[in-house]
Write an enzyme that holds these catalytic residues in place. Structure first.
Site, mmCIF file in Angstrom:
data_model
loop_
_atom_site.group_PDB
_atom_site.id
_atom_site.type_symbol
_atom_site.label_atom_id
_atom_site.label_comp_id
_atom_site.label_asym_id
_atom_site.label_seq_id
_atom_site.Cartn_x
_atom_site.Cartn_y
_atom_site.Cartn_z
ATOM 1 C CG HIS A 1 -4.750 6.908 -1.265
ATOM 2 N ND1 HIS A 1 -3.438 6.599 -0.991
ATOM 3 C CD2 HIS A 1 -5.109 7.609 -0.121
ATOM 4 C CE1 HIS A 1 -3.052 7.057 0.273
ATOM 5 N NE2 HIS A 1 -4.153 7.720 0.848
ATOM 6 C CG HIS B 1 -5.000 4.672 4.092
ATOM 7 N ND1 HIS B 1 -5.467 5.239 5.383
ATOM 8 C CD2 HIS B 1 -4.616 5.438 3.266
ATOM 9 C CE1 HIS B 1 -4.986 6.426 5.089
ATOM 10 N NE2 HIS B 1 -4.480 6.840 3.963
ATOM 11 C CD GLU C 1 -0.915 5.430 4.231
ATOM 12 O OE1 GLU C 1 -1.088 5.355 3.302
ATOM 13 O OE2 GLU C 1 -0.890 6.286 5.098
#
Ligand code: GLA
Length: 381
Positions: free
Chosen positions: A125, A200, A340
């Site tokens: 991420h 997210h 996602e």
């Protein structure tokens, strides 16, 4: 005093047409260095309310109507302190590269890049301080009879977290009168780089504070294959058929039905679902449905659409009761799930996965739509 507030009310009612969506700015708190964290609140006449923070361009609240009233359907914190102390990517805009890159390494035009490794041996991420931990700039805020929206921007310098190129990123959140929450992520670069931006949010359609497990929710994902992973959650490179596995959500299934099937090594590696489903092989022109989620009790339905080829379905397996969120609620596994839309994890190292490359002069775009509705009690699934 009383007369003054009455006058203010009358004036406010006069200024905003009764049938309009609204967008307003508030202060959510401040960062340790003193910078203000602004919040933008979008509402519509159908009863939806969304609060977006400039910190992480994140969704802090998402109130959605249900059969017996509205509920906030996303996990998060009441104050900025929570987001600073234990972010967990709650509601956040993640990047530059959502999900994992093996060893935090990739090559572009023959040059090797080493990213920050923040998830065991891998990059996750966007690194140690990804876009979820940056203060974005609030740009255009607007509202009219059909929709309310806000654009946030972030300028990521060349070399940030090891990624090449100066990346100009924007996130436009739009709430429509037909109960769509849209997020349009865009990025441009001044040097070849890789990009994969997504949101997210941790959803529980029964309500973030309902105590109802997401294992009771029903899910459909129109994907015939998924990308299996190794023990460190890096894709093996295979496209595996969902047929005959707990990963088959081609027809509507209760999430809890097969999540504890320990005979499936994939579920053991993920401690549940934490995988990428392959809806198409490449980015498509118009957003298509990647997932359909329904909470039978409240009747809330959320469809997730995007132009991206994959969707990460994650059942909050790392929530272990150590975090206390909104309204003093302890968050545990099964309290929420993420859906996602994305380019497949580790694409820069997986020749079969296509490309995550962005060149100067091109525009990266992930157009996400979360489409909410309430299912009438009597109709079938
Ligand atoms: C993604 C990943 C998970 C986990 C969460 C954040 O969904 O796939 O493995 O890292 O983000 O906790």
């Amino acid at each position: 005093m009383k007369r003054a507030s009455l006058l203010a009310l009358v004036l406010a009612a006069w200024a905003v047409p009764a049938d309009a969506a609204t967008a307003s700015r508030e202060t959510f708190g401040s960062l340790p260095d003193g910078r203000e964290v602004a919040a933008i609140v979008l509402t519509n006449q159908a009863g939806m309310k969304v609060r977006i923070l400039a910190y992480g361009a994140l969704v802090q609240e998402l109130t959605v109507p249900g059969r017996s009233g509205p509920a906030d359907v996303v996990l998060g914190y009441d104050g900025i302190e929570g987001y600073l102390a234990a972010p967990n990517y709650f509601g956040a805009s993640v990047g530059r590269y959502a999900n994992r890159i093996a060893g935090g390494r990739f090559e572009l035009d023959g040059k090797a890049y080493q990213l920050a490794r923040n998830d065991g041996p891998n990059a996750l991420h966007g690194g140690v301080k990804g876009f979820d931990k940056r203060l974005w700039t609030v740009g255009d805020v607007s509202a009219n009879a059909q929709q309310a929206s806000v654009t946030l921007t972030y300028l990521s310098p060349d070399g940030e977290e090891g990624y090449p190129g100066t990346l100009q990123v924007s996130a436009t959140y739009t709430l429509t009168e037909s109960n769509d929450l849209k997020i349009d992520y865009r990025a441009t670069t001044d040097k070849a780089t890789i990009v994969n931006l997504t949101n997210h949010s941790y959803f529980n359609l029964a309500g973030a504070n309902s105590g109802v497990s997401i294992l009771e929710s029903l899910l459909k994902i129109p994907a015939e294959t998924f990308t299996p992973v190794d023990e460190t959650l890096i894709p093996t490179g295979e496209f595996r058929s969902v047929s005959g596995t707990p990963f088959d959500f081609l027809t509507l299934r209760r999430i809890g039905d097969r999540i504890r099937d320990g005979r499936d090594a994939q579920l053991r590696f993920g401690r549940g679902y934490d995988h990428n489903w392959v809806v198409s092989r490449t980015v498509v022109a118009e957003p298509q449905v990647l997932a359909y989620l329904e909470d039978p009790a409240s009747g809330r339905v959320m469809e997730v659409l995007s132009n991206q080829p994959g969707i990460q379905f994650y059942t909050g397996n790392f929530l272990d009761g150590t975090v206390t969120g909104k309204a003093g609620t302890i968050y545990r596994m099964g309290d929420a799930l993420c859906l996602e839309p994305q380019i497949f994890p580790d694409t820069p190292n997986q020749p079969e996965f296509g490309s995550a490359r962005l060149d100067p002069g091109k525009v990266y775009q992930n157009s996400i739509v979360y489409r909410f509705s309430v299912k009438p009690p009597s109709s079938g699934s």
